[in-house]
Design a protein around this motif. Structure first.
Motif, PDB file in Angstrom:
ATOM      1  N   ASN A 144       0.813  -1.218   0.000  1.00 60.77           N
ATOM      2  CA  ASN A 144       0.000   0.000   0.000  1.00 60.77           C
ATOM      3  C   ASN A 144       0.844   1.264   0.000  1.00 60.77           C
ATOM      4  O   ASN A 144       0.512   2.236  -0.681  1.00 60.77           O
ATOM      5  CB  ASN A 144      -0.948   0.009   1.202  1.00 60.77           C
ATOM      6  N   ARG A 145       1.938   1.259   0.757  1.00 58.95           N
ATOM      7  CA  ARG A 145       2.792   2.454   0.819  1.00 58.95           C
ATOM      8  C   ARG A 145       3.384   2.768  -0.547  1.00 58.95           C
ATOM      9  O   ARG A 145       3.389   3.915  -0.993  1.00 58.95           O
ATOM     10  CB  ARG A 145       3.897   2.258   1.859  1.00 58.95           C
ATOM     11  N   ALA A 148       0.660   4.009  -2.860  1.00 57.84           N
ATOM     12  CA  ALA A 148       0.304   5.391  -2.502  1.00 57.84           C
ATOM     13  C   ALA A 148       1.326   6.374  -3.048  1.00 57.84           C
ATOM     14  O   ALA A 148       0.967   7.416  -3.613  1.00 57.84           O
ATOM     15  CB  ALA A 148       0.196   5.520  -0.980  1.00 57.84           C
ATOM     16  N   GLN A 149       2.607   6.031  -2.923  1.00 64.10           N
ATOM     17  CA  GLN A 149       3.654   6.923  -3.439  1.00 64.10           C
ATOM     18  C   GLN A 149       3.584   7.042  -4.955  1.00 64.10           C
ATOM     19  O   GLN A 149       3.705   8.125  -5.517  1.00 64.10           O
ATOM     20  CB  GLN A 149       5.030   6.413  -3.016  1.00 64.10           C
ATOM     21  N   SER A 192      -2.735   9.153  -0.278  1.00 71.04           N
ATOM     22  CA  SER A 192      -2.405   8.694   1.066  1.00 71.04           C
ATOM     23  C   SER A 192      -2.611   7.186   1.177  1.00 71.04           C
ATOM     24  O   SER A 192      -3.379   6.591   0.411  1.00 71.04           O
ATOM     25  CB  SER A 192      -3.277   9.412   2.102  1.00 71.04           C
ATOM     26  N   GLU A 193      -1.925   6.582   2.151  1.00 72.73           N
ATOM     27  CA  GLU A 193      -2.109   5.142   2.390  1.00 72.73           C
ATOM     28  C   GLU A 193      -3.543   4.842   2.793  1.00 72.73           C
ATOM     29  O   GLU A 193      -4.095   3.801   2.426  1.00 72.73           O
ATOM     30  CB  GLU A 193      -1.158   4.661   3.491  1.00 72.73           C
ATOM     31  N   HIS A 194      -4.158   5.757   3.567  1.00 77.59           N
ATOM     32  CA  HIS A 194      -5.554   5.560   3.983  1.00 77.59           C
ATOM     33  C   HIS A 194      -6.466   5.461   2.764  1.00 77.59           C
ATOM     34  O   HIS A 194      -7.373   4.630   2.710  1.00 77.59           O
ATOM     35  CB  HIS A 194      -6.027   6.692   4.907  1.00 77.59           C
ATOM     36  N   ILE A 206      -5.571   4.563  -0.293  1.00 76.40           N
ATOM     37  CA  ILE A 206      -5.278   3.307  -0.992  1.00 76.40           C
ATOM     38  C   ILE A 206      -5.978   2.149  -0.297  1.00 76.40           C
ATOM     39  O   ILE A 206      -6.543   1.258  -0.949  1.00 76.40           O
ATOM     40  CB  ILE A 206      -3.753   3.059  -1.081  1.00 76.40           C
ATOM     41  N   LYS A 207      -5.973   2.139   1.039  1.00 77.93           N
ATOM     42  CA  LYS A 207      -6.667   1.079   1.771  1.00 77.93           C
ATOM     43  C   LYS A 207      -8.154   1.076   1.439  1.00 77.93           C
ATOM     44  O   LYS A 207      -8.757   0.018   1.254  1.00 77.93           O
ATOM     45  CB  LYS A 207      -6.468   1.255   3.282  1.00 77.93           C
TER      46      LYS A 207
END
Length: 195
Positions: free
Chosen positions: A151-152, A155-156, A161-163, A165-166
């Motif tokens: 996810n990180r 996201a990048q 944001s990772e949130h 993407i989740k």
């Protein structure tokens, strides 16, 4: 392409409507005053490909914004749905995506950022593919999962944001009827969505 633009204020909704018409000359933009107008718009214009919901400054006084998103998503499950609000994206974007939105944009963003957000929104319009209609964004997420990205890293790569993407992953898993990354890749391959 049919886009519903929902904004309670007539004058402010004319600017994004004009921008949408300039970006997508073939698109029909139906202007609605409230989410509750959607059933009438459906009868008049047909099923939308995309919906833009502009929340008022005092969204909390106008009712539950998240519930409005959930209702629109339930009514038009295959439409790409953008929420526009004055609240910072870092605070609310993931929650709106969880509620059913495809993407989020801050009303204070400049014209270029809003135009980019509109283009991102259209990337969420489902493409009819075999058993599972997936949006371009969901296909993109599948490809990144197939690369083994976490996810990180996703996201990048996407600048989100990772949130968020989740929340996108949650919606992808729900669309595929699975509960994990491994199951998502297996289901996608079985459906011919991945080589």
């Amino acid at each position: 392409m049919l886009i519903y633009l929902i904004d309670a204020q007539p004058l402010p909704r004319e600017a994004p409507a004009a921008l949408l018409r300039r970006l997508y000359p073939g698109a029909t933009v139906a202007l609605l005053g409230a989410p509750g107008d959607a059933p009438d718009a459906l009868a008049q214009h047909g099923t939308p490909d995309a919906i833009i919901l502009a929340l008022p400054l005092a969204a909390r006084e106008e009712g539950d914004a998240f519930a409005a998103v959930q209702r629109l998503h339930a009514l038009f499950p295959h439409a790409a749905l953008m929420v526009a609000s004055t609240q910072p994206a870092a605070q609310v974007q993931a929650a709106f995506v969880q509620a059913g939105a495809s993407t989020y944009v801050e009303k204070t963003a400049d014209v270029d950022a809003v135009g980019a957000a509109f283009q991102d929104l259209l990337g969420h319009i489902p493409q009819e593919q075999k058993a599972h209609p997936l949006s371009q964004r969901q296909q993109q997420l599948l490809a990144m999962l197939d690369e083994g990205l976490g996810n990180r890293d996703i996201a990048q790569r996407l600048g989100l944001s990772e949130h968020t993407i989740k929340a996108y992953m949650w919606r992808l898993f729900k669309r595929l009827g699975v509960g994990s990354r491994t199951q998502a890749l297996r289901a996608a391959r079985a459906a011919g969505l991945l080589e």
